[in-house]
Design a protein around this motif. Structure first.
Motif, PDB file in Angstrom:
ATOM      1  N   LYS A  79       1.038  -1.332  -0.003  1.00 53.57           N
ATOM      2  CA  LYS A  79      -0.094  -0.233  -0.195  1.00 53.57           C
ATOM      3  C   LYS A  79       0.960   1.273  -0.085  1.00 53.57           C
ATOM      4  N   GLU A  80       2.005   1.134   0.834  1.00 53.90           N
ATOM      5  CA  GLU A  80       2.747   2.399   0.818  1.00 53.90           C
ATOM      6  C   GLU A  80       3.618   2.586  -0.487  1.00 53.90           C
ATOM      7  N   HIS A  84      -1.346   4.092  -2.252  1.00 53.51           N
ATOM      8  CA  HIS A  84      -2.857   4.060  -2.151  1.00 53.51           C
ATOM      9  C   HIS A  84      -3.275   4.879  -0.704  1.00 53.51           C
ATOM     10  N   HIS A  86      -5.967   4.118   1.176  1.00 56.30           N
ATOM     11  CA  HIS A  86      -6.250   3.468   2.095  1.00 56.30           C
ATOM     12  C   HIS A  86      -6.099   1.894   1.776  1.00 56.30           C
ATOM     13  N   ILE A  87      -5.690   1.270   2.816  1.00 54.65           N
ATOM     14  CA  ILE A  87      -5.414  -0.291   2.706  1.00 54.65           C
ATOM     15  C   ILE A  87      -6.389  -0.939   1.862  1.00 54.65           C
ATOM     16  N   THR A  90      -5.703  -1.281  -1.755  1.00 63.07           N
ATOM     17  CA  THR A  90      -4.860  -2.291  -2.086  1.00 63.07           C
ATOM     18  C   THR A  90      -5.446  -3.650  -2.140  1.00 63.07           C
TER      19      THR A  90
END
Length: 129
Positions: A79-80, A84, A86-87, A90
């Motif tokens: 995700k990082e 994105h 929000h998780i 992803t």
């Protein structure tokens, strides 16, 4: 990244007062942002030169995320990397990778080789069952 920084510094020295300082890492020879059509053209030339099938440049992002998930990298790390917000984004986009059974997930692996200096060729091979 060091090589890119050095190349950009050389481009800046050559351009002199024509240089536009955008703060971007990848720029034209005068510091301007790269045009997407030029990036796509150059990317497709690299694919042809490496005898790889044609894909969209953006597909590299999905391939990277799928390979990382397949190798067990935590979803929060991916995700990082993908930036994105929000998780959940992803998790939703890559649920198909996470839901594959482990036996099927590890039937294939990716092999990277250097065909020419600076160019990585990625080949997907099936492992014996």
């Amino acid at each position: 990244m060091t090589r890119q920084r050095d190349q950009q510094q050389a481009d800046q020295d050559t351009a002199g007062s024509a240089w536009t300082d955008t703060g971007l890492v990848f720029t034209t020879k005068t510091g301007a942002p790269l045009q997407p059509s030029n990036v796509n053209r150059d990317f497709h030339q690299l694919l042809r030169g490496a005898r790889l099938r044609k894909i969209r440049f953006h597909d590299l992002r999905h391939s990277c995320a799928s390979l990382l998930l397949d190798q067990g990298v935590d979803l929060i790390v991916i995700k990082e990397l993908l930036v994105h917000a929000h998780i959940a984004i992803t998790a939703d986009v890559y649920a198909h990778v996470r839901l594959r059974p482990p036996a099927r997930r590890h039937r294939t692996h990716v092999r990277c080789t250097r065909r020419r200096p600076g160019i990585l060729a990625v080949r997907k091979r099936s492992r014996p069952p």
